[in-house]
Design an enzyme around this catalytic site. Structure first.
Site, PDB file in Angstrom:
ATOM      1  CB  CYS A 291       3.887  -0.427  -1.245  1.00  0.00           C
ATOM      2  SG  CYS A 291       3.666  -0.800  -2.966  1.00  0.00           S
ATOM      3  CE  LYS A 297      -0.443  -2.219   6.639  1.00  0.00           C
ATOM      4  NZ  LYS A 297      -0.552  -0.824   6.152  1.00  0.00           N
ATOM      5  CD  GLU A 316       6.740   5.080  -0.904  1.00  0.00           C
ATOM      6  OE1 GLU A 316       6.014   4.218  -0.392  1.00  0.00           O
ATOM      7  OE2 GLU A 316       6.347   5.860  -1.798  1.00  0.00           O
ATOM      8  CG  ASP A 359      -0.085  -1.669   2.766  1.00  0.00           C
ATOM      9  OD1 ASP A 359      -1.259  -1.861   2.423  1.00  0.00           O
ATOM     10  OD2 ASP A 359       0.250  -0.884   3.679  1.00  0.00           O
ATOM     11  CB  CYS A 412      -6.121   0.704   3.850  1.00  0.00           C
ATOM     12  SG  CYS A 412      -5.726   2.096   2.835  1.00  0.00           S
TER      13      CYS A 412
HETATM   14  C1  LIG Z   1      -0.886   2.069   1.084  1.00  0.00           C
HETATM   15  S1  LIG Z   1       0.607   2.923   1.052  1.00  0.00           S
HETATM   16  C2  LIG Z   1       1.645   1.901   2.011  1.00  0.00           C
HETATM   17  C3  LIG Z   1       1.483   2.104   3.496  1.00  0.00           C
HETATM   18  C4  LIG Z   1       2.630   1.483   4.275  1.00  0.00           C
HETATM   19  N1  LIG Z   1       2.756   0.073   4.021  1.00  0.00           N
HETATM   20  C5  LIG Z   1       2.501   1.719   5.767  1.00  0.00           C
HETATM   21  O1  LIG Z   1       2.010   0.828   6.479  1.00  0.00           O
HETATM   22  O2  LIG Z   1       2.897   2.775   6.266  1.00  0.00           O
HETATM   23  C6  LIG Z   1       1.195   2.649  -0.554  1.00  0.00           C
HETATM   24  C7  LIG Z   1       2.556   3.234  -0.836  1.00  0.00           C
HETATM   25  O3  LIG Z   1       2.973   2.781  -2.114  1.00  0.00           O
HETATM   26  C8  LIG Z   1       3.728   3.798  -2.722  1.00  0.00           C
HETATM   27  N2  LIG Z   1       3.812   3.512  -4.169  1.00  0.00           N
HETATM   28  C9  LIG Z   1       3.016   3.945  -5.162  1.00  0.00           C
HETATM   29  N3  LIG Z   1       3.419   3.444  -6.336  1.00  0.00           N
HETATM   30  C10 LIG Z   1       4.512   2.680  -6.084  1.00  0.00           C
HETATM   31  C11 LIG Z   1       5.384   1.933  -6.885  1.00  0.00           C
HETATM   32  N4  LIG Z   1       5.242   1.843  -8.217  1.00  0.00           N
HETATM   33  N5  LIG Z   1       6.419   1.292  -6.289  1.00  0.00           N
HETATM   34  C12 LIG Z   1       6.598   1.373  -4.941  1.00  0.00           C
HETATM   35  N6  LIG Z   1       5.798   2.080  -4.129  1.00  0.00           N
HETATM   36  C13 LIG Z   1       4.766   2.726  -4.694  1.00  0.00           C
HETATM   37  C14 LIG Z   1       2.977   5.053  -2.370  1.00  0.00           C
HETATM   38  O4  LIG Z   1       3.816   6.186  -2.490  1.00  0.00           O
HETATM   39  C15 LIG Z   1       2.576   4.757  -0.921  1.00  0.00           C
HETATM   40  O5  LIG Z   1       3.549   5.262  -0.055  1.00  0.00           O
END
Ligand SMILES: C[S@@+](CC[C@H](N)C(=O)[O-])C[C@H]1O[C@@H](n2cnc3c(N)ncnc32)[C@H](O)[C@@H]1O
Length: 476
Positions: A291, A297, A316, A359, A412
């Site tokens: 994610c 990260k 992503e 994440d 978070c």
């Molecule tokens: C909490 S954020 C991650 C932050 C990232 N790890 C960072 O440190 O910059 C969660 C991410 O998961 C993505 N997301 C949502 N559903 C998802 C899915 N089914 N598969 C993959 N990514 C997904 C969202 O678009 C978002 O960008």
């Protein structure tokens, strides 16, 4: 009617044209955008500040004006719960019957009176002038009358009047005094545990503006380089962190502009570091961030992976966020790949990674310092909406890692429904095939990480966002 028959005229006040105050006007516009369009204050403010500078000129709208406008917007939004309780005492109808633009002017005024050092007469007259410009003379009188009532007490005096006593209803008391929705107070307290002092410190930390923290991406920048910036101090916990203690403008830092360093909360750095530090038997070549958007990260993981000869796959779901990840990783010293893929239907082979970070999307209740409006937007229902996705993504992570490899499940948010409940539910399905490992030794020197085996960081204890991390080893 003859001249004589007219009633004597009251000696009226001479008409005074309202002062157009660009700072208050800008703050009002920002609050309206947040209220009307569900905008985020941190996204709305920069273009408004730019526009004001262009329109007024740099002398009439300088850095101090920008700082005041920012403080008025952030402070008013953060303390909205407290100010609503005070305003409700001073108007003769339910708040929901007060027009939202009027309420915004009142809240801005309440913040100036109760939350800043602006002198009372200046706070009232600036607010009434603003009301005359944006609401008209009639409603400006109403604003004047309400603000004069508010000005009769200071913040402590009002809190004594409007907050229920702690002994009668601790959560409601804390909700009004520290301006959080009651359900958020309950959730944070459930996760934090302990008595009154801890939760009060946490809620107040949520009302502080966080320092800007930079990460020197290993192999690309050094903390020594970043420490040459004005007001820069070493991070508290992460060896790659540098804090800009007086706000600072990260865009002015060369290493940030060149992508060798980034803006990243120390909590996020610690999550990536703990996963990278977990001991592994066997190969350590393939890492996955499932994610990854917007890539904070992933950029640190990719740089750490490069130092060990490992490769990161950053995945992503949303293509435009995958684009941000690609931008964050550009220039990484080792190989990496960025893809747009749904983590619940992964395109990669099961068991093909040695380390996996998941994440997951969450309520963000651990990052309330950054998003002043977020606490008022979130609803308890959001937890139910995220729950199946969080479980599905953790299952994907456990399927993606090889036997002996390690998964980091991160949020978070410290909400137990998004942290321990998810981990416990999913691990039940895996029986002996996956085990929690103690994550605390992976962050040597960081105190107060909780009773383990997982880690919960806190703004009031660590100066970070309230990041959660569970480390899980695939055992069979
Ligand atoms: C909490 S954020 C991650 C932050 C990232 N790890 C960072 O440190 O910059 C969660 C991410 O998961 C993505 N997301 C949502 N559903 C998802 C899915 N089914 N598969 C993959 N990514 C997904 C969202 O678009 C978002 O960008």
């Amino acid at each position: 009617m003859s001249e004589q028959s007219r009633p004597p005229r009251k000696p009226g006040k001479p008409y005074r044209r309202p002062q157009k105050d660009p700072v208050r006007l800008l703050a009002f516009e920002a609050l309206r955008a947040v209220d009307e369009r569900d905008a985020y204050a941190n996204l709305v403010l920069p273009p408004l500040l730019r526009k004001a500078r262009e329109k007024e000129g740099p002398d009439a709208f300088d850095a101090r004006d920008a700082a005041l406008a920012t403080e008025l917007v952030y402070g008013t939004l953060r303390r909205q719960g407290t100010y609503d309780a005070v305003i409700a005492e001073c108007v003769d109808r339910p708040l929901r019957e007060v027009d939202p633009p009027v309420l915004d002017v009142l809240s801005l005024g309440a913040h100036q009176l109760l939350g800043t050092r602006i002198p009372t007469h200046a706070a009232v007259s600036a607010s009434v002038d603003l009301a005359r410009v944006v609401l008209g003379d009639g409603r400006a009188k109403f604003v004047n009358a309400v603000l004069r009532k508010i000005a009769q007490h200071d913040l402590d005096g009002w809190l004594e009047r409007v907050a229920p006593p702690y002994d009668e209803d601790p959560e409601d008391h804390l909700a009004v005094v520290h301006s959080h929705p009651r359900w958020v107070v309950s959730a944070l307290w459930d996760s934090l545990g302990g008595g009154r002092a801890g939760i009060e410190d946490l809620l107040e930390a949520d009302n502080e503006r966080p320092e800007v923290t930079l990460v020197a991406r290993p192999g690309r920048a050094t903390t020594e380089e970043l420490l040459r910036e004005d007001s820069a101090m070493p991070g508290r916990w992460s060896p790659y962190a540098v804090r800009l203690t007086e706000g600072g403008e990260p865009g002015a830092v060369d290493a940030v502009r060149e992508g060798r360093a980034g803006v990243q909360d120390e909590g996020s750095q610690l999550v990536a570091l703990a996963l990278a530090n977990a001991p592994l038997d066997g190969p350590d070549r393939a890492w996955l961030d499932g994610c990854a958007g917007p890539g904070g990260k992933a950029a640190l993981l990719a740089a750490l992976a490069a130092g060990r000869g490992a490769v990161l796959l950053a995945s992503e779901k949303q293509p435009h966020r995958a684009g941000l990840v690609a931008k964050a990783l550009h220039g990484n010293p080792g190989p990496y790949q960025v893809i747009a893929a749904d983590g619940t239907r992964p395109p990669w082979r099961p068991g093909s990674f040695d380390r996996v970070l998941m994440d997951v999307p969450c309520t963000g209740l651990g990052a309330l310092r950054r998003r002043p409006e977020a606490r008022w937007r979130r609803r308890p229902d959001d937890l139910e909406n995220f729950a199946p996705l969080q479980r599905a993504l953790l299952r994907t992570a456990l399927e993606s890692v090889r036997v002996g490899g390690v998964v980091g499940y991160a949020t978070c948010s410290p909400h137990l429904a998004e942290t321990r409940a998810v981990v416990a539910d999913v691990l039940k399905q895996y029986g002996d095939a996956a085990d929690l490992i103690d994550a605390r030794p992976m962050l040597e020197g960081v105190p107060a990480l909780g009773e383990g085996p997982d880690i919960q960081l806190w703004p009031h204890l660590h100066g970070t966002d309230a990041m959660y991390l569970a480390l899980i080893r695939r055992t069979a």
